[in-house]
Structure formats: C-alpha cells, structure tokens
Design a protein around this motif. Structure first.
Motif, PDB file in Angstrom:
ATOM      1  N   UNK A  93     128.558  58.191   1.131  1.00 53.81           N
ATOM      2  CA  UNK A  93     128.924  59.378   1.898  1.00 53.81           C
ATOM      3  C   UNK A  93     128.627  59.123   3.370  1.00 53.81           C
ATOM      4  N   UNK A  94     128.866  60.120   4.189  1.00 51.48           N
ATOM      5  CA  UNK A  94     128.781  59.917   5.634  1.00 51.48           C
ATOM      6  C   UNK A  94     127.370  59.536   6.084  1.00 51.48           C
ATOM      7  N   UNK A  95     126.369  59.984   5.342  1.00 48.95           N
ATOM      8  CA  UNK A  95     124.982  59.661   5.736  1.00 48.95           C
ATOM      9  C   UNK A  95     124.645  58.194   5.496  1.00 48.95           C
ATOM     10  N   UNK A  96     125.470  57.490   4.693  1.00 51.98           N
ATOM     11  CA  UNK A  96     125.261  56.058   4.470  1.00 51.98           C
ATOM     12  C   UNK A  96     125.964  55.198   5.518  1.00 51.98           C
ATOM     13  N   UNK A  97     126.786  55.832   6.342  1.00 48.85           N
ATOM     14  CA  UNK A  97     127.647  55.079   7.258  1.00 48.85           C
ATOM     15  C   UNK A  97     127.122  55.120   8.681  1.00 48.85           C
ATOM     16  N   UNK A  98     127.244  53.994   9.369  1.00 43.18           N
ATOM     17  CA  UNK A  98     126.868  53.924  10.768  1.00 43.18           C
ATOM     18  C   UNK A  98     127.927  53.089  11.493  1.00 43.18           C
ATOM     19  N   UNK A  99     128.660  53.708  12.389  1.00 40.44           N
ATOM     20  CA  UNK A  99     129.774  53.036  13.056  1.00 40.44           C
ATOM     21  C   UNK A  99     129.306  51.813  13.824  1.00 40.44           C
ATOM     22  N   UNK A 100     128.187  51.943  14.534  1.00 42.39           N
ATOM     23  CA  UNK A 100     127.697  50.839  15.353  1.00 42.39           C
ATOM     24  C   UNK A 100     127.372  49.620  14.487  1.00 42.39           C
ATOM     25  N   UNK A 101     126.764  49.853  13.310  1.00 46.45           N
ATOM     26  CA  UNK A 101     126.451  48.752  12.408  1.00 46.45           C
ATOM     27  C   UNK A 101     127.731  48.090  11.895  1.00 46.45           C
ATOM     28  N   UNK A 102     128.719  48.904  11.541  1.00 41.69           N
ATOM     29  CA  UNK A 102     129.988  48.360  11.047  1.00 41.69           C
ATOM     30  C   UNK A 102     130.677  47.518  12.110  1.00 41.69           C
ATOM     31  N   UNK A 141     120.610  53.436   4.203  1.00 42.52           N
ATOM     32  CA  UNK A 141     120.159  54.740   4.695  1.00 42.52           C
ATOM     33  C   UNK A 141     119.684  54.556   6.139  1.00 42.52           C
ATOM     34  N   UNK A 142     120.557  54.847   7.110  1.00 43.57           N
ATOM     35  CA  UNK A 142     120.219  54.594   8.525  1.00 43.57           C
ATOM     36  C   UNK A 142     118.908  55.222   8.974  1.00 43.57           C
ATOM     37  N   UNK A 143     118.548  56.345   8.359  1.00 44.64           N
ATOM     38  CA  UNK A 143     117.309  57.012   8.778  1.00 44.64           C
ATOM     39  C   UNK A 143     116.070  56.221   8.357  1.00 44.64           C
ATOM     40  N   UNK A 144     116.232  55.320   7.368  1.00 38.96           N
ATOM     41  CA  UNK A 144     115.092  54.551   6.864  1.00 38.96           C
ATOM     42  C   UNK A 144     115.083  53.104   7.360  1.00 38.96           C
ATOM     43  N   UNK A 145     116.271  52.539   7.568  1.00 40.90           N
ATOM     44  CA  UNK A 145     116.372  51.126   7.948  1.00 40.90           C
ATOM     45  C   UNK A 145     117.228  50.975   9.190  1.00 40.90           C
ATOM     46  N   UNK A 146     116.693  50.350  10.209  1.00 42.65           N
ATOM     47  CA  UNK A 146     117.433  50.151  11.450  1.00 42.65           C
ATOM     48  C   UNK A 146     118.448  49.028  11.328  1.00 42.65           C
ATOM     49  N   UNK A 147     119.437  49.054  12.227  1.00 44.49           N
ATOM     50  CA  UNK A 147     120.482  48.032  12.252  1.00 44.49           C
ATOM     51  C   UNK A 147     119.910  46.628  12.364  1.00 44.49           C
ATOM     52  N   UNK A 148     118.830  46.517  13.130  1.00 49.77           N
ATOM     53  CA  UNK A 148     118.255  45.201  13.409  1.00 49.77           C
ATOM     54  C   UNK A 148     117.871  44.483  12.115  1.00 49.77           C
ATOM     55  N   UNK A 149     117.243  45.215  11.191  1.00 48.50           N
ATOM     56  CA  UNK A 149     116.798  44.599   9.938  1.00 48.50           C
ATOM     57  C   UNK A 149     117.992  44.262   9.052  1.00 48.50           C
ATOM     58  N   UNK A 150     118.997  45.150   9.023  1.00 50.09           N
ATOM     59  CA  UNK A 150     120.203  44.888   8.221  1.00 50.09           C
ATOM     60  C   UNK A 150     120.894  43.619   8.710  1.00 50.09           C
ATOM     61  N   UNK A 151     121.013  43.486  10.032  1.00 51.91           N
ATOM     62  CA  UNK A 151     121.671  42.302  10.589  1.00 51.91           C
ATOM     63  C   UNK A 151     120.848  41.039  10.343  1.00 51.91           C
ATOM     64  N   UNK A 152     119.524  41.163  10.379  1.00 54.98           N
ATOM     65  CA  UNK A 152     118.676  40.015  10.044  1.00 54.98           C
ATOM     66  C   UNK A 152     118.980  39.529   8.628  1.00 54.98           C
ATOM     67  N   UNK A 153     119.041  40.475   7.687  1.00 60.54           N
ATOM     68  CA  UNK A 153     119.311  40.112   6.296  1.00 60.54           C
ATOM     69  C   UNK A 153     120.699  39.501   6.148  1.00 60.54           C
TER      70      UNK A 153
END
Length: 576
Positions: A159-168, A118-130
């Motif tokens: 759905x589209x709200x789960x997707x973030x192009x920059x993260x992908x 959920x991009x609105x709750x978790x930033x890319x930085x934390x996802x990439x750290x994990x």
C-alpha cells in the motif's frame, strides 16, 4: 571461480587477444586514477566485471566504473559491514533477495518485495546498502556477468505506506547506469492503481533504451515473461521461496573476508576519507629538513608541478549555460564528481571535501553572489551545516569579493528564500568576528543555530601576516564545530566526527584551500605525528579543483605548520 573453469573462447564472444587488450587498456586508465588518489589498484577480475557489463567497450566501462563509484560515495555507501546492525537485519528481512534459479537465457533473477518496506522504520540509506551488497555478491558469479540480471519489483499486497518515491528513483538510477551488470528487464508486478502517477514520474527519468526494458505487468501475465519454474509461488510460479537462505549463505561466506566491493569505490578500506597517512609521510624534523633543502624556490617548483596536474573529473554542470550566472568567476568551477547538489535548483558552486579521516568534512564554496544567497542558505540547511568559515572581507582593494549574505548587525534579520536568518550576537576578536545566527525554515517551521566565523587578516592572493593568528582562528573554529556537533548529535546520522562545515573565500579555492590543508595536516600531525603537505594538497585538488591558488599559499602551509610546532614545543631548539 567459475570464470577459471571455462575456456576463454567460450567465455566471451571476442578473441582472447581483444579481451586481454581491452582489459589492459581499462586497467591502465583506471589505475592512473587510483594511484593519483592513493588507493589500491583494481584487480583483473574486477576490471572484467565492468567490461562485461558494457560488452568490452572500454570507454563505456570506464564511465560505468566512475558512475558506480560516485553513486556509492554520494549515498554514503563506502564500507559495507554486513554483520553489523542495521545492515544485517535489513539483509535478513526478506525484502530483497536473488532467486536460486535463472531465467531460460541464464540471467539471474533479483526480487524486491515492496510490502516488506516500512519507510518509518528503515531509512533509504540502509535499503540501498543492502541492495548494493546483494547485487555485488550476485554479479561476482560469472554466469550473471555474462547473461545479465532480471529485476522483479514486486508490489503485490503493498500500500502507499510501503512506497517511497525517492527510494524508487534511486533504485532505478542505480540499475539504469551505475551498476556493473547487464540489466535485461525490470518487471513491476501487481502495481496498485495509485502507483500510476509515481510510475509516470519514474519513467521520465529513464533513457528510451531502458524505458523499453521497464514494464508494468499484471500478476496473471507474469508467466509470459518468465516460466513458472523461475517464479516464486506467491507470484504464480512453482518455486518455494526461502528469502533467507541465499542471504544467510552470503553472510556466512563473507565472515572474516575482505569485501572486494570496497575496492571499487576507490577509497582506502581503513577509512572513508581520502586523507589518511600515506606511504610518503614526513615527521616534523623531516619537514624542516625538506624546507631547508628546497628553500622557497624549491617549494614553489613543487607547487608548480601540482598546478600542472589536470583535475581528475569533469565540469559539465558548472559549464552549462543556465548555470554560468551562478559562478562568481568563469574559470573557477566545481567538479561534477564532488559538487553539492541542491534539492530543487540543483546547482551551486560548492564542493564536498574530505578532512583527515573524515568524509565530507568541508563544503568548499565561493563567496555568495546576491542572486545565490537563497541557494547558499538552502545548502546550509539541507547539509545540516552548523559552522560557516569566511576567510575574506566582503570588499578588498576596492573590489567586491563576497556579498553580504547574512545580517551584519546584532538584532538584524533577513529572509533568503525560505530561510530567515537572525543575528543574535557578534563577538569581535583581534583577527576575526564570531557571529551567532539563528536560522528559521519558513516551510517546516524548524529552527537551528549556526555560528559564522569571519577571519579579517588575510589579503586576497596573499597569506596572513601572522601564521599563528590563523592557527588560533582554526582552533576556535574546531572547538565550536565539536561543541555544535555534540549538541546536534541526537539528529545526526553521519560521520561520528561531525557534520560538514562550510568554508569559503571569494573564489573558494585559494584561502579556502589553505585553511582546509592546514586543518588536515595539523589533525594528522596530532593523531600520528606525521604529515605530507604535497599529498594533502594533491588529494584536496581532486575534490575542489585548483585548491590553493598561489605558490605563496603553498609555501605558507609549510612555514605555518613549523611555527605552530615551535610554539607547541614539538621541535627541539636545534631543529627550530
């Protein structure tokens, strides 16, 4: 370690002698770099990990090492702390895991579940750290090093709200060439119809060889790629999926253990900055003795040795034909490894530089050209810069040294690209001007205040007539930077010591380097009572190549620090 339990001739398809020679060659080259940057040498096991990922091609393994390190630094993933929030929650979210089975070839199977993001709750930085943490843990296993990795990008139910192009993009960039594992294939499963356009954009990023390994697969066809006993039940397999157990096991194993991942980044574990006290520090008394012993000529020779050292990086982007006109001087270029990247046109002659115990404390850059005013202000906005330090006049000796890139008079306003700049106030001091500017982003309708400092008593290629006037100027800059960072703290998610400040002169190396070196050395002196000017300048030149342009500027750093120490009463009368 599983590696130790296998005979050497079964571990690798090459002879033991070949493998040993390749590993020694890799370590010899990489450890030249680590010693130059004052960090611990790489271990044999770490070297083997990178070499196996590139089939023991030493040059490609070295390229992979630096690509991995630069990716982590660029994303701010330096010291991973899995037991601290928010990383711990992200690791236990179930979003990403490595399955407890392998495919028929022995490859590990990593699973990313898009619907849990959920991009609105978790930033890319934390996802990439994990992602970095878990993949690093996975490839500690010898079987994974040898047989590779299959990556399942599970989009089922998303759905589209789960997707973030920059993260992908960042995930694919990581997998395609910045991670020490053999990537066998990426299976994008259950992709919704709306994903076709983003997928076409993502596929353009991939080299042809990798593009063949990335496939969009319907759920029903997934078993053609992996047998049922290698797949979780929700993907049509027979594997009960416990997304937490593997991750929890890793966290319990990690407790109290030094993370070898940090070793790979090439940054000391104690801090995210290359500027920390090293083994050859000097007290003020020792600095004074060194200066008395070496005299000006000896300090000049010390500088000459530094000058002869080649920059530890490449200048490919700065030398590209389409970027030549953006360089003020053809022989003053920024390293690919530390350059600032703009979000649109990408290139600007500017480099991230560490401060004392602070990653990316400065952005060292050239004096803006008329054609780069828009790029300069876009960089200031994108990097959340609140203080600009200018150590040159616009014209010196009848030559243009820097463009008039800001409205000079109070009440003046100019528009540079999509950034409008208004001059609110000019405060004139004996040796510098302090200008309060207000920036308006015409695309987002946001505004921000930036303070512009211009030091006026510093001739090109020379040194200030008064060292203390420059140190007083530095003090005013630091005070404003600290105040601005505190005011901005609610929006800042970076280093607690604050945001990067832009520092420039004409070329962005001579006066810029001298200013930054003084700040680093004086900060260390205040913190622990020691400093090392030579080490500081060497490390600084590894980030902004050719920083400190003349032996006179290098010598000035020594005398200015001692003048400051005398004024502060830090040197006894007989030492002074």
């Amino acid at each position: 370690s599983q590696t130790m339990n296998l005979p050497r001739h079964k571990m690798y398809p090459h002879s033991t002698l070949f493998l040993s020679q390749a590993t020694k060659q890799f370590l010899e080259e990489i450890n030249k770099w680590t010693s130059q940057h004052g960090v611990s040498p790489l271990s044999w096991d770490v070297a083997v990990k990178f070499l196996m990922a590139r089939k023991f091609d030493v040059l490609r393994a070295i390229e992979l090492f630096h690509s991995y390190r630069e990716t982590r630094l660029r994303e701010g993933i330096v010291k991973l702390q899995p037991h601290e929030e928010p990383l711990r929650s992200e690791l236990l979210s179930g979003k990403f895991t490595v399955l407890g089975v392998r495919d028929p070839s022995g490859a590990s199977i990593a699973l990313y579940t898009a619907k849990l993001h959920h991009p609105s709750k978790t930033g890319n930085h934390v996802v990439l750290q994990a992602l970095f943490y878990l993949l690093d843990r996975a490839v500690e296993n010898f079987e994974t090093q040898r047989n590779g990795l299959v990556f399942i990008y599970d989009m089922a139910g998303s759905n589209y709200t789960n997707f973030e192009l920059d993260l992908s993009k960042k995930i694919l960039n990581l997998l395609k060439g910045a991670f020490p594992a053999r990537l066998k294939k990426v299976l994008i499963v259950g992709a919704p119809v709306w994903f076709r356009v983003p997928y076409n954009l993502l596929s353009l990023l991939l080299k042809e060889k990798l593009r063949e390994r990335v496939q969009m697969v319907k759920m029903a066809d997934l078993r053609e790629h992996l047998p049922r006993d290698c797949l979780p039940e929700h993907l049509g397999g027979c594997l009960p999926l416990d997304m937490h157990s593997w991750n929890l096991q890793l966290l319990s194993e990690q407790n109290g253990r030094v993370d070898p991942v940090d070793e790979l980044v090439g940054i000391p574990l104690e801090n995210t900055s290359i500027h920390i006290p090293g083994p050859e520090v000097m007290s003020l008394a020792e600095l004074m003795a060194h200066l008395n012993r070496a005299q000006r000529s000896g300090i000049y020779l010390e500088y000459e040795e530094l000058r002869r050292e080649q920059p530890p990086g490449t200048f490919t982007c700065a030398l590209a034909a389409h970027n030549q006109e953006r360089n003020r001087y053809g022989d003053v270029l920024c390293l690919d490894q530390t350059r600032v990247r703009l979000k649109r046109s990408d290139y600007i002659n500017a480099s991230f530089m560490d401060g004392y115990k602070q990653k990316n404390a400065y952005i060292g850059t050239q004096g803006p050209l008329e054609k780069t005013y828009g790029d300069f202000w876009r960089m200031v906005w994108e990097q959340s810069v609140l203080v600009i330090v200018m150590t040159t006049r616009t014209d010196e000796g009848g030559r243009r040294k820097c463009g008039q890139y800001w409205p000079k008079e109070e009440g003046g306003q100019e528009v540079y690209g999509h950034i409008a700049v208004v001059n609110h106030r000019v405060d004139k001091h004996a040796h510098y001007n302090q200008t309060t500017l207000e920036l308006h982003n015409t695309e987002t309708f946001e505004q921000r205040q930036v303070t512009h400092f211009q030091f006026l008593s510093w001739p090109d290629y020379g040194v200030p007539s008064s060292a203390l006037s420059l140190i007083d100027f530095l003090g005013a800059v630091k005070h404003q930077q600290q105040w601005a960072a505190q005011a901005f703290s609610s929006q800042w998610r970076g280093h607690p010591l604050g945001l990067p400040m832009v520092v420039h002169c004409s070329a962005g190396i001579g006066r810029t380097g001298t200013f930054c070196a003084l700040d680093i050395c004086l900060s260390q002196l205040q913190d622990v009572g020691t400093l090392n000017i030579c080490q500081t300048v060497r490390r600084m030149r590894a980030q902004r190549a050719f920083s400190i342009q003349t032996p006179e500027q290098y010598y000035f750093c020594h005398t200015a620090i001692l003048e400051h120490a005398q004024r502060q009463g830090l040197l006894s009368a007989n030492q002074g």
